[in-house]
Design a protein around this motif. Sequence first.
Motif, PDB file in Angstrom:
ATOM      1  N   ALA A  96      13.451  10.000   1.395  1.00 15.96           N
ATOM      2  CA  ALA A  96      12.695   9.356   2.448  1.00 15.96           C
ATOM      3  C   ALA A  96      11.759  10.526   3.098  1.00 15.96           C
ATOM      4  O   ALA A  96      10.989  10.013   3.719  1.00 15.96           O
ATOM      5  N   ALA A  97      12.240  11.828   2.779  1.00 10.94           N
ATOM      6  CA  ALA A  97      11.424  12.973   3.340  1.00 10.94           C
ATOM      7  C   ALA A  97       9.915  12.893   3.235  1.00 10.94           C
ATOM      8  O   ALA A  97       9.144  13.249   3.794  1.00 10.94           O
ATOM      9  N   VAL A  98       9.647  12.056   1.789  1.00  5.97           N
ATOM     10  CA  VAL A  98       8.147  12.430   1.586  1.00  5.97           C
ATOM     11  C   VAL A  98       7.573  10.947   1.302  1.00  5.97           C
ATOM     12  O   VAL A  98       6.567  10.952   1.166  1.00  5.97           O
ATOM     13  N   ASP A  99       8.546   9.953   1.571  1.00  7.81           N
ATOM     14  CA  ASP A  99       7.888   8.501   1.283  1.00  7.81           C
ATOM     15  C   ASP A  99       7.102   8.138   2.310  1.00  7.81           C
ATOM     16  O   ASP A  99       7.362   8.453   3.455  1.00  7.81           O
TER      17      ASP A  99
ATOM     18  N   ALA B  26       0.698  -1.230   0.042  1.00 10.45           N
ATOM     19  CA  ALA B  26      -0.008  -0.005  -0.147  1.00 10.45           C
ATOM     20  C   ALA B  26       0.920   1.225   0.186  1.00 10.45           C
ATOM     21  O   ALA B  26       0.453   2.161  -0.960  1.00 10.45           O
ATOM     22  N   GLN B  27       2.063   1.193   0.657  1.00 11.24           N
ATOM     23  CA  GLN B  27       2.772   2.301   0.814  1.00 11.24           C
ATOM     24  C   GLN B  27       3.584   2.630  -0.419  1.00 11.24           C
ATOM     25  O   GLN B  27       4.007   3.573  -0.966  1.00 11.24           O
ATOM     26  N   ASN B  28       3.943   1.397  -1.213  1.00  6.74           N
ATOM     27  CA  ASN B  28       4.667   1.486  -2.514  1.00  6.74           C
ATOM     28  C   ASN B  28       3.564   2.223  -3.371  1.00  6.74           C
ATOM     29  O   ASN B  28       4.030   2.888  -4.212  1.00  6.74           O
ATOM     30  N   VAL B  29       2.325   1.736  -3.538  1.00  2.00           N
ATOM     31  CA  VAL B  29       1.456   2.389  -4.363  1.00  2.00           C
ATOM     32  C   VAL B  29       1.507   3.984  -4.181  1.00  2.00           C
ATOM     33  O   VAL B  29       1.450   4.838  -5.008  1.00  2.00           O
TER      34      VAL B  29
ATOM     35  N   LYS C 189       8.893   6.165   4.598  1.00  5.17           N
ATOM     36  CA  LYS C 189      10.283   6.741   5.131  1.00  5.17           C
ATOM     37  C   LYS C 189      11.374   5.828   4.656  1.00  5.17           C
ATOM     38  O   LYS C 189      12.465   5.992   5.240  1.00  5.17           O
ATOM     39  N   ASP C 190      11.219   5.237   3.571  1.00  2.74           N
ATOM     40  CA  ASP C 190      12.389   4.422   2.965  1.00  2.74           C
ATOM     41  C   ASP C 190      13.245   5.434   2.021  1.00  2.74           C
ATOM     42  O   ASP C 190      12.769   5.776   1.039  1.00  2.74           O
ATOM     43  N   PRO C 191      14.600   5.304   2.335  1.00  3.52           N
ATOM     44  CA  PRO C 191      15.317   6.066   1.399  1.00  3.52           C
ATOM     45  C   PRO C 191      15.983   5.277   0.124  1.00  3.52           C
ATOM     46  O   PRO C 191      16.543   5.899  -0.467  1.00  3.52           O
TER      47      PRO C 191
END
Length: 561
Positions: free
Chosen positions: A489-492, A64-67, A495-497
């Motif tokens: 990471a700041a907008v993910d 879901a976060q990937n989308v 928070k994955d860089p």
Amino acid sequence: MHNKTRAGALGVALTILAGCGSSSPVGNTGSGSVTSANGHAAITAPSGCELAAYPSVQWTLCEAQNVLVSQENEIPDAVLLPQILAATAAYQAARLQVTLTDPERQPNPNSCTAIVLCPIDPRLQNWADGSGIVAPVLYTSRSGGTISGHLWATKSGPAKRPGIVIINGSIIGFEQAYWYVAQALAKAGFVVLTFDAQGEGMSDQLGETPDQTEDAFAGIPVLGLIGPTPSTGFGLGGNGLPFYDGGADALDFLLSTPAKPYTPVPSRTTGTSHNPKQQRRVTAGLDNAYNPLWQILDSSNIGLTGHSYGAIASSWLAQQDPRVSAEVAWDSLCVPTWPSPDEFIAFATAPVNQILGTVQVPATIYGFAPECFAAPAPPAPAITKPALGLNSDYLLAPLPYLTPPRPGDKTQSSITYSAAGVDSGNIVIRGGTHLEYDDVPIGPLPASLRGIDLTTWYTVAWFSKYLKHDPNADAMLLTARWRNDATAAAVDPGKDPNLYSWHYQSRLDLTLANGQHYACENLRNGCTGQYESTEDCGPATYSFAAIDTTPDTAPPSSCLQ
């Protein structure tokens, strides 16, 4: 507004994925490190989403976060909206002026006739103000259409520079969408030709009698049936000749000189020469007789790159044309084969376009087939040139995965190139889409925030290595910077860089400048021999916009010269 959009997208993604998770999350979220033997970048052990078991709540949340990564495109550029509207209006006014001052040119109708489909990035409109050279060009295609393009270079730089042709994508792949990388390549020491394929932007939609439809419709599905019958025997996927033959014509124009002016080859379907039109327009001062930057072009080092249909065509042409030395394909690198499948057939049978692991979906769901589709004629060229591919987790829309995809499905073409004995690689952008590779400066078209910068970085690095033969390019290609990008990471949402996909493997298989072989089959997790960002000759924060808009008042770093 943006937070509301992202919240809605998250809700949709979670709803779709709800049946795929469980109440027992599994997976080690800790990390470790291994220091490489040569003292370069430490390797961080895999963690988080790439270790999430399926089915689990953790895997479902990760997807879901990937989308949501595909919704990042609209974050930074919303403040540019007034300038975008003004630049788009100026572009449309220029298109109108073309039809008034040169009535023989007829670009309409094409996708840019619908103004909303061709937004213009205002940051890239003042290249000449920063000591850059941009030369508008016009020439006649083999089917008799007038092709519009631009040549890019810097005023300062080597006396001779390698050349690169960029081939548009289909339907909405107009020329200005690729100015971002053309300008970055010019800053890096290349002469670059961008152009509108016939049927796009400011190029003619139709050719000259009797070849009006030979290169028309720019790959629009079904409309290809109106054009010549392709060698594949179908044509449902649209007309691929504007990209295959249009790319070859662009190479001819790039390499033209006063001693050897550009002459369009005879048309493919009728054998008609449209050189009389070219010569008439040159005499009238309308078309260019030859490349106006020919004096600084190193014709012995030529590269091809392209997006979508342009990537497919450039994959074929780079291997076929002896004048080309290297290629970069933006979604997607393909393997020249014959018989070459129709575009629709290729998508309908591509292994990557499966759901639930085994159910083949006859549509453009997740990606391309490994084989080049809609090639104009046999034989398929042998693989002899180095080629890099870039693609993304998703295609036109970020459709969530219901089950984990096969990690190797998007690297098959690159592996085939490696097996043929040439340098190759394939980078898969986490949460990215098919629109990572053209400059779409406004939402809601889905794209990640940093995919376009990663694309620029690898494109410059690849051509620096194989066209400029710059030994510093190895450090750019072996960088670990995209595994730890603070801006992403700041907008993910998670928070994955790390910009590399956790669904699909990203790889490099190269011969380094020192003669050693380097192979990494999982760039997301990292490999021994990679470089920290402080070692790879690049700025701490890499941005195509910063590069393209910085005047040439100081020499670039050694990696970009």
